[in-house]
Design a protein around this motif. Structure first.
Motif, short mmCIF file in Angstrom:
data_model
loop_
_atom_site.label_atom_id
_atom_site.label_comp_id
_atom_site.label_asym_id
_atom_site.label_seq_id
_atom_site.Cartn_x
_atom_site.Cartn_y
_atom_site.Cartn_z
N VAL A 1 -13.86 -6.62 -0.24
CA VAL A 1 -12.71 -7.44 0.12
C VAL A 1 -11.84 -7.71 -1.11
O VAL A 1 -10.60 -7.68 -1.03
CB VAL A 1 -13.17 -8.76 0.77
CG1 VAL A 1 -11.97 -9.66 1.05
CG2 VAL A 1 -13.92 -8.48 2.06
N THR B 1 -7.93 -6.61 -1.64
CA THR B 1 -6.91 -7.58 -2.05
C THR B 1 -6.14 -7.09 -3.26
O THR B 1 -4.91 -7.24 -3.34
CB THR B 1 -7.57 -8.94 -2.36
OG1 THR B 1 -8.35 -9.35 -1.24
CG2 THR B 1 -6.51 -10.00 -2.65
N VAL C 1 -9.91 -14.97 -1.03
CA VAL C 1 -11.18 -14.24 -0.95
C VAL C 1 -12.29 -15.08 -1.56
O VAL C 1 -13.39 -15.18 -1.00
CB VAL C 1 -11.06 -12.89 -1.69
CG1 VAL C 1 -12.36 -12.11 -1.59
CG2 VAL C 1 -9.90 -12.08 -1.14
#
Length: 272
Positions: free
Chosen positions: A21, A25, A67
């Motif tokens: 993740v 990003t 995140v």
């Protein structure tokens, strides 16, 4: 506390989904952020190393903390969900020590990809611009501008899921980050870019004086006037000075400690 810290750090830093993740990003920042994607962090050849690193911090603080917070949302409720709370209570470590260890270990591990992306981008700048002093400034800016905000965000991400399911907290956290941190109050009246907002503008303008002339003072209450011109939260936007920059860092730490104290109080109530 040390044992819990070590265990939480190793368990969290090995989560593949966290790295995936974060990588996605960073890809979004590269694709959409002109300041992040250009080699000189904006394209100005006259920009010095300190200014470049100061500009890098707010770019990273737009999406990366989302995140960070979402990855921490299940760490504190995990023991209860797995039913190991009672087993842990039989160990010599009390709940306060375990809470502090879990907080520090999980937050440190979740910040590792953030740290790696930040310094990788700083290294790209050093190679492209030939300014090795940027690495020193990168360390100083990260510690003073990014870390206080992450300490508060980490405590919030641990405390929030005690009141609601982790998935609901993640949704609300994303809404909070965009509405109360990223979007300027001139667009949406909120306490964003204030002394209690974790994005770090007070360090950027108060301590490092990014873009300010000699003797010039940055005034967030003027730069981010509220929609009705009265400024709903302007009392939380004092002028950016070295003193208010240090006050901002102290408030981030104080808010983090307050949230952890509430978590410990919640645990004490469940014990009884």
């Amino acid at each position: 506390m040390i044992a819990t810290l070590r265990y939480e750090f190793l368990m969290q830093v090995r989560r593949p989904v966290m790295w995936i993740v974060y990588a996605l990003t960073v890809a979004v920042l590269l694709a959409t952020g002109p300041g992040f994607s250009t080699l000189s962090l904006g394209g100005s050849d006259a920009r010095d190393a300190k200014t470049a690193m100061v500009l890098l911090a707010p770019i990273m603080m737009t999406l990366m903390p989302i995140v960070y917070g979402c990855m921490l949302a299940d760490r504190l409720v995990r023991d209860r969900r797995l039913g190991v709370d009672a087993v842990l209570d039989t160990t010599p470590a009390d709940r306060t020590g375990r809470l502090v260890g879990k907080y520090l270990g999980a937050c440190a591990a979740t910040a590792v990809p953030f740290l790696a992306a930040y310094f990788a981008r700083a290294l790209v700048y050093v190679v492209a611009e030939g300014r090795p002093s940027a690495l020193g400034w990168a360390v100083a800016v990260f510690v003073t501008t990014v870390v206080p905000g992450l300490l508060f965000t980490g405590a919030l991400a641990l405390a929030g899921p005690l009141l609601m399911p982790p998935m609901l907290f993640r949704v609300l956290f994303v809404v909070y980050w965009f509405c109360f941190v990223v979007i300027p109050p001139s667009v949406l009246p909120s306490p964003s870019y204030s002394i209690i907002s974790p994005e770090g503008d007070y360090m950027r303008y108060g301590l490092y004086r990014e873009g300010l002339a000699e003797g010039e003072v940055y005034r967030p209450s003027t730069a981010y006037a509220a929609l009705d011109e009265t400024g709903y939260f302007n009392f939380l936007r004092p002028d950016a000075t070295p003193a208010t920059a240090l006050l901002w860092a102290a408030l981030m730490l104080a808010l983090a400690l307050a949230l952890l104290a509430l978590v410990r109080l919640h645990a004490a109530r469940t014990e009884s």
